[in-house]
Design an enzyme around this catalytic site. Sequence first.
Site, mmCIF file in Angstrom:
data_model
loop_
_atom_site.group_PDB
_atom_site.id
_atom_site.type_symbol
_atom_site.label_atom_id
_atom_site.label_comp_id
_atom_site.label_asym_id
_atom_site.label_seq_id
_atom_site.Cartn_x
_atom_site.Cartn_y
_atom_site.Cartn_z
ATOM 1 C CB SER A 1 -0.955 -0.083 1.186
ATOM 2 O OG SER A 1 -1.944 0.879 1.100
ATOM 3 C CG ASP B 1 -7.187 -2.120 -3.945
ATOM 4 O OD1 ASP B 1 -7.713 -1.258 -3.220
ATOM 5 O OD2 ASP B 1 -5.983 -2.469 -3.836
ATOM 6 C CG HIS C 1 -5.936 -1.635 -0.216
ATOM 7 N ND1 HIS C 1 -5.359 -1.274 -1.412
ATOM 8 C CD2 HIS C 1 -5.153 -1.074 0.749
ATOM 9 C CE1 HIS C 1 -4.287 -0.523 -1.176
ATOM 10 N NE2 HIS C 1 -4.137 -0.397 0.128
HETATM 11 C C1 MLT Z 1 -1.471 6.016 -0.109
HETATM 12 O O1 MLT Z 1 -1.888 7.023 0.437
HETATM 13 O O2 MLT Z 1 -0.283 5.766 -0.261
HETATM 14 C C2 MLT Z 1 -2.507 5.085 -0.612
HETATM 15 O O3 MLT Z 1 -3.751 5.680 -0.558
HETATM 16 C C3 MLT Z 1 -2.529 3.810 0.120
HETATM 17 C C4 MLT Z 1 -2.773 4.002 1.571
HETATM 18 O O4 MLT Z 1 -3.913 4.120 1.997
HETATM 19 O O5 MLT Z 1 -1.812 4.038 2.308
#
Ligand code: MLT
Length: 201
Positions: free
Chosen positions: A102, A152, A183
């Site tokens: 992520s 996702d 996700h």
């Molecule tokens: C991010 O902000 O890098 C993406 O949205 C993934 C997350 O939620 O961390």
Amino acid sequence: MKHLFQKPNDPSRPTLLLLHGTGGNEQDLLPLAGRIDENAAVLSVRGNVLENGMPRFFRRLAEGVFDEEDLVFRTNELNEFLDQAAVEYKFDRQNIVAIGYSNGANIAGSLMFHYQDALRGAILHHPMVPRRGIQLPDLCGKPVFIGAGTNDPICPAQESEELKSLLEKANASVQLHWENHGHQLTFGEVDAAEKWYKNNF
Ligand code: MLT
């Protein structure tokens, strides 16, 4: 940067760079490193940014909307940290394979978008396109695994395809693996990443 380092059983193996998701820390992905390569060194880093007390690797303006200036600054900061860590822990700077989930996958992708030699390859679990409209370095010979979700909610399937195509245009060799668990990082995805890693390193 706050981090932990585990010495390798076999110093010829890549060093696994672990990059957690939002709200995680340097402990989170340790079990993955053991699965992927039990003989590799592990460098696990905590993101330097806090969002309501949750560690991240760069700021965002809203869900899925990145603060580009901070992304570029933090990507450079992480790249320089890798240079220093390689000297301090005496591992090969040219032989780092990132495993990110992520937000951690997004900064790993950003390392590849901005620096030709930051990483030797990467396992990106549920990444997004870190930046658009920039020229990527030549990533010839760099293997990248993308674990994506058909459903996702944070990274639409089309964006996973877009990331694959941007990396391929820069000559990276990309495997895109699909799951249908939103996700989440699932065992099926980790198994696929492990097989991919064993074929590539
Ligand atoms: C991010 O902000 O890098 C993406 O949205 C993934 C997350 O939620 O961390």
